[in-house]
Design a protein around this motif. Structure first.
Motif, PDB file in Angstrom:
ATOM      1  N   VAL A 295       0.942  -1.127  -0.136  1.00 55.63           N
ATOM      2  CA  VAL A 295       0.023  -0.159  -0.087  1.00 55.63           C
ATOM      3  C   VAL A 295       0.888   1.235   0.079  1.00 55.63           C
ATOM      4  O   VAL A 295       1.993   1.145   0.244  1.00 55.63           O
ATOM      5  CB  VAL A 295      -0.831   0.002   1.398  1.00 55.63           C
ATOM      6  N   ALA A 296       0.278   2.377  -0.422  1.00 56.26           N
ATOM      7  CA  ALA A 296       1.054   3.508  -0.280  1.00 56.26           C
ATOM      8  C   ALA A 296       1.406   4.082   1.126  1.00 56.26           C
ATOM      9  O   ALA A 296       0.823   3.721   1.948  1.00 56.26           O
ATOM     10  CB  ALA A 296       0.275   4.668  -1.042  1.00 56.26           C
ATOM     11  N   VAL A 297       2.547   4.715   1.219  1.00 53.36           N
ATOM     12  CA  VAL A 297       3.003   5.250   2.247  1.00 53.36           C
ATOM     13  C   VAL A 297       2.024   5.953   3.068  1.00 53.36           C
ATOM     14  O   VAL A 297       1.487   5.951   4.200  1.00 53.36           O
ATOM     15  CB  VAL A 297       4.182   5.923   2.367  1.00 53.36           C
ATOM     16  N   GLY A 298       1.320   6.754   2.226  1.00 56.93           N
ATOM     17  CA  GLY A 298       0.153   7.824   2.353  1.00 56.93           C
ATOM     18  C   GLY A 298      -1.047   7.008   3.208  1.00 56.93           C
ATOM     19  O   GLY A 298      -1.543   7.304   4.227  1.00 56.93           O
ATOM     20  N   ASP A 299      -1.059   5.635   2.863  1.00 52.05           N
ATOM     21  CA  ASP A 299      -2.343   4.857   3.642  1.00 52.05           C
ATOM     22  C   ASP A 299      -1.776   4.203   4.923  1.00 52.05           C
ATOM     23  O   ASP A 299      -2.801   3.974   5.629  1.00 52.05           O
ATOM     24  CB  ASP A 299      -2.661   3.979   2.683  1.00 52.05           C
ATOM     25  N   VAL A 300      -0.608   4.208   5.186  1.00 51.26           N
ATOM     26  CA  VAL A 300      -0.320   3.681   6.359  1.00 51.26           C
ATOM     27  C   VAL A 300       0.427   4.678   7.352  1.00 51.26           C
ATOM     28  O   VAL A 300       0.481   4.473   8.689  1.00 51.26           O
ATOM     29  CB  VAL A 300       0.755   2.668   6.261  1.00 51.26           C
ATOM     30  N   ALA A 301       0.450   5.958   6.777  1.00 49.01           N
ATOM     31  CA  ALA A 301       1.077   7.102   7.605  1.00 49.01           C
ATOM     32  C   ALA A 301       0.062   7.588   8.728  1.00 49.01           C
ATOM     33  O   ALA A 301      -1.272   7.929   8.286  1.00 49.01           O
ATOM     34  CB  ALA A 301       1.443   8.334   6.859  1.00 49.01           C
ATOM     35  N   SER A 302       0.155   7.603   9.911  1.00 48.22           N
ATOM     36  CA  SER A 302      -0.485   8.198  10.957  1.00 48.22           C
ATOM     37  C   SER A 302       0.356   9.008  12.167  1.00 48.22           C
ATOM     38  O   SER A 302       1.660   8.590  12.109  1.00 48.22           O
ATOM     39  CB  SER A 302      -1.301   6.999  11.293  1.00 48.22           C
ATOM     40  N   GLY A 303      -0.437   9.457  12.986  1.00 47.60           N
ATOM     41  CA  GLY A 303       0.374   9.790  14.110  1.00 47.60           C
ATOM     42  C   GLY A 303      -0.147   9.455  15.541  1.00 47.60           C
ATOM     43  O   GLY A 303      -0.901   8.792  15.396  1.00 47.60           O
ATOM     44  N   GLY A 304       0.361  10.012  16.543  1.00 46.57           N
ATOM     45  CA  GLY A 304      -0.345   9.657  17.918  1.00 46.57           C
ATOM     46  C   GLY A 304      -0.567   8.263  18.243  1.00 46.57           C
ATOM     47  O   GLY A 304       0.178   7.434  17.983  1.00 46.57           O
ATOM     48  N   GLY A 306      -2.463   5.933  17.359  1.00 45.06           N
ATOM     49  CA  GLY A 306      -2.530   5.223  16.035  1.00 45.06           C
ATOM     50  C   GLY A 306      -1.541   4.711  15.552  1.00 45.06           C
ATOM     51  O   GLY A 306      -1.256   3.605  15.319  1.00 45.06           O
ATOM     52  N   LEU A 307      -0.319   5.706  15.619  1.00 42.01           N
ATOM     53  CA  LEU A 307       0.977   5.410  15.088  1.00 42.01           C
ATOM     54  C   LEU A 307       1.844   4.352  15.947  1.00 42.01           C
ATOM     55  O   LEU A 307       2.283   3.321  15.740  1.00 42.01           O
ATOM     56  CB  LEU A 307       2.068   6.693  14.682  1.00 42.01           C
ATOM     57  N   ALA A 308       1.518   4.754  17.317  1.00 43.01           N
ATOM     58  CA  ALA A 308       2.583   4.026  18.372  1.00 43.01           C
ATOM     59  C   ALA A 308       1.725   2.786  18.470  1.00 43.01           C
ATOM     60  O   ALA A 308       2.604   1.507  18.479  1.00 43.01           O
ATOM     61  CB  ALA A 308       2.613   4.709  19.570  1.00 43.01           C
ATOM     62  N   PHE A 309       0.521   2.604  18.837  1.00 41.41           N
ATOM     63  CA  PHE A 309      -0.148   1.390  19.429  1.00 41.41           C
ATOM     64  C   PHE A 309      -0.766   0.575  18.119  1.00 41.41           C
ATOM     65  O   PHE A 309      -1.262  -0.418  18.755  1.00 41.41           O
ATOM     66  CB  PHE A 309      -1.209   1.523  20.476  1.00 41.41           C
ATOM     67  N   ILE A 310      -0.935   1.250  17.107  1.00 45.16           N
ATOM     68  CA  ILE A 310      -1.401   0.177  16.225  1.00 45.16           C
ATOM     69  C   ILE A 310      -0.466   0.099  14.769  1.00 45.16           C
ATOM     70  O   ILE A 310      -0.112  -0.984  14.464  1.00 45.16           O
ATOM     71  CB  ILE A 310      -2.724   0.684  15.657  1.00 45.16           C
ATOM     72  N   ALA A 311      -0.005   0.899  14.333  1.00 46.00           N
ATOM     73  CA  ALA A 311       1.029   0.693  12.915  1.00 46.00           C
ATOM     74  C   ALA A 311       2.289   0.302  13.691  1.00 46.00           C
ATOM     75  O   ALA A 311       2.846  -0.791  12.867  1.00 46.00           O
ATOM     76  CB  ALA A 311       1.349   2.254  12.673  1.00 46.00           C
ATOM     77  N   PHE A 312       2.901   0.619  14.620  1.00 43.59           N
ATOM     78  CA  PHE A 312       3.909  -0.057  14.955  1.00 43.59           C
ATOM     79  C   PHE A 312       4.104  -1.420  15.461  1.00 43.59           C
ATOM     80  O   PHE A 312       4.588  -2.185  14.904  1.00 43.59           O
ATOM     81  CB  PHE A 312       4.814   1.057  16.130  1.00 43.59           C
ATOM     82  N   PRO A 313       3.008  -1.716  16.190  1.00 45.11           N
ATOM     83  CA  PRO A 313       2.886  -3.124  16.443  1.00 45.11           C
ATOM     84  C   PRO A 313       2.659  -3.903  14.892  1.00 45.11           C
ATOM     85  O   PRO A 313       3.203  -5.283  14.954  1.00 45.11           O
ATOM     86  CB  PRO A 313       1.520  -3.245  17.433  1.00 45.11           C
ATOM     87  N   THR A 314       1.789  -3.511  14.152  1.00 46.44           N
ATOM     88  CA  THR A 314       1.562  -4.310  12.885  1.00 46.44           C
ATOM     89  C   THR A 314       2.876  -4.483  12.057  1.00 46.44           C
ATOM     90  O   THR A 314       3.503  -5.547  11.491  1.00 46.44           O
ATOM     91  CB  THR A 314       0.736  -3.379  12.017  1.00 46.44           C
TER      92      THR A 314
END
Ligand code: PFF
Length: 546
Positions: A295-304, A306-314
């Motif tokens: 997926v495009a970086v834009g679709d996985v980019a987030s902050g706060g 969501g970034l720390a506790f959802i994106a990073f664990p994924t």
């Protein structure tokens, strides 16, 4: 001798060294804002092009206001409420509003630290499983978003949160050198080392380059967008911890002759360097995710959160040696956060200890316990995320911005202490301030802050923030601000302890003699020794307390 007229006040504690103060200031500045806020704000506001407004905001608001905060704390040798009172008796509430905002930020910030602490341990076996989002909401936080306040508690969070509070209270109960000083002297370097290792590791991941391209590719058209500029000022303010009362309090523990502007520059550049490093690390990691999940970086980019506790664990799930990476990432969040938490708690404790005349340990234990109880009741509950989201928005985006604008405007244009502060900075520092500094601090920045505040209020009124119910928004958003304002007014009306010297006594130095000034130079630390064209000493009482 001018200061012989003064009765001898209790001596204020001071940091043993400039390095210690600098580590404390950097420890406060480097926090979650650097790791999970800056990368996304940059990406969302023009990528590489955002670095221009960011740098402009750093130079025109960040550094000038950091100097301003340092000067207030150092000159008036007190926490925010007393420092403002010493400037002008009626200005005390501004300091209490800052302390009030600090109180609420501390109680939710501690919760995020507890989560980061727990996630550090969970990284070992990736306890969040295949669906980190569902794990976070349903298993970890057991989130209940519908009730205004649920009253159900989550045991592991409760226990960890209490541990965070006990640790923070213990640090603050010690004197500034043993507590804040030693903690930051160890934690800040460890954080930097850990974080650098993590970023280097991230750079070797597949797709890192794609991530960095997405992060840095400039969208020049963003520069003509006012909201991008506002975002830059917002980021700088939050990230440098200016306007919170933190830097006022810390600078009040500096020795009389301390280079304020030089130290401010170093702090600001250290903070920004860390921030850019975080941007590189986070986007290199997101690049890896985009490549592995197509997926495009834009679709996985987030902050706060969501970034720390959802994106990073994924991402950690997909990464070779993910456990180690996870420990480093959540460990960094925790370390960065704890030194910021301590700084914001100190704002509250220092203010109350001066008002009540209590010593540091008693204040920390009594008020720390009150804060800990409130924090646990609200943030170990299944309503935590809702309350946190709302309280964060209102205290940061409105509370801090309002207090910072008021402080600058009132000090400069009402109390008439503008020149006094400039002269104080110049008398003790390496870099001298002049008209440009005054313009940035007292015109440009307040204007930027007021625009920010109005934009925020407009969007809050346009639609309910985050889709929350009006009961939730009124209670945890507006209600929090109302409590801060009322408590600030009540506390200002209460008398100071007899042990505390509250007023400007001509010839006094608020407790610390200034040694070693240059030949022929007025003693900058002695009230009345620095003349000012607009200085209205008459705005405050000059009568010593009996
Ligand atoms: N500069 C801090 C950060 O970037 O996270 C801002 C901050 C937030 C300081 C919360 C202290 C605090 F308790």
């Amino acid at each position: 001798m001018a200061n012989t007229t003064q009765k001898s006040p209790a001596k204020r504690e001071t940091f043993n060294s400039r390095l210690m103060f600098m580590m404390a200031a950097i420890g406060s500045a480097v926090g979650l804002g650097n790791i999970w806020r800056f990368p996304y704000v940059t990406y969302d506001n023009g990528g590489g092009a955002f670095l221009i407004p960011y740098l402009v905001a750093l130079l025109t608001a960040g550094i000038p206001i950091l100097w301003f905060d340092f000067a207030i704390g150092h000159r008036y040798r007190a926490s925010a409420p007393l420092a403002f009172r010493r400037m002008a008796r009626w200005a005390e509430p501004i300091g209490w509003f800052k302390a009030g905002v600090a109180f609420f930020i501390a109680i939710y910030y501690a919760a995020i630290l507890a989560w980061a602490g727990l996630y550090t341990v969970k990284s070992f076996n990736q306890a969040w499983g295949d669906d980190p989002e569902s794990y976070l909401m349903n298993d970890f936080l057991k989130m209940d978003s519908s009730s205004t306040f649920s009253g159900d508690f989550v045991l592991p969070i409760l226990v960890t949160l209490i541990a965070v509070w006990i640790f923070a209270i213990a640090v603050l109960a010690m004197n500034v050198n043993k507590g804040i000083g030693s903690l930051t002297l160890v934690f800040v370097p460890v954080l930097i080392i850990l974080f650098v290792i993590m970023v280097v590791r991230a750079l070797f991941l597949d797709g890192a380059l794609e991530g960095l391209n997405a992060f840095f590719t400039p969208d020049w058209s963003a520069l003509s967008n006012t909201s991008v500029w506002i975002a830059a000022y917002g980021q700088i303010f939050f990230s440098l911890s200016v306007g919170f009362g933190i830097m006022i309090t810390y600078a009040s523990y500096l020795k009389p002759r301390s280079n304020l502007t030089g130290t401010g520059m170093t702090t600001a550049f250290a903070n920004s360097s860390f921030e850019v490093l975080a941007g590189i690390g986070v986007f290199a990691t997101l690049g890896f995710m985009s490549v592995t999940s197509h997926v495009a970086v834009g679709d996985v980019a987030s902050g706060g959160i969501g970034l720390a506790f959802i994106a990073f664990p994924t991402i950690i799930n997909q990464m070779p040696m993910g456990a180690l990476f996870g420990v480093m990432f959540f460990g960094s969040l925790f370390l960065a956060g704890i030194t910021s938490l301590i700084s914001i708690m100190e704002v509250v404790f220092a203010a109350l200890s001066e008002k009540l005349g209590w010593n540091r340990a008693t204040t920390a234990i009594v008020f720390g316990t009150i804060m800990a109880v409130l924090s646990t009741v609200m943030f170990a509950s299944t309503s935590s995320l809702v309350i946190l989201d709302i309280m964060d928005k209102w205290t940061n985006n409105l509370g801090i911005v309002f207090c910072a604008a008021m402080a600058l405007l009132i000090v400069a244009w009402v109390t008439g202490r503008r020149n006094e502060i400039a002269q104080h900075l110049n008398a003790v520092s390496s870099i001298r301030v002049g008209r440009i500094w005054e313009f940035c601090a007292f015109i440009l920045t307040p204007v930027a802050l007021i625009i920010m505040m109005f934009n925020e209020i407009k969007s809050m009124l346009a639609e309910p923030y985050g889709g929350y119910s009006s009961a939730q928004l009124n209670l945890f958003g507006w209600g929090t601000l109302a409590v801060i304002v009322i408590a600030g007014i009540v506390l200002s009306a209460l008398p100071y302890s007899k042990k505390t010297i509250t007023d400007r006594i001509p010839g006094s130095d608020f407790g610390v003699p200034a040694k070693g000034r240059r030949k022929g130079e007025p003693n900058p630390l002695v009230v009345g020794a620095v003349s000012s064209s607009t200085d209205a000493t008459s705005t405050t009482s000059t009568t010593p307390r009996s």
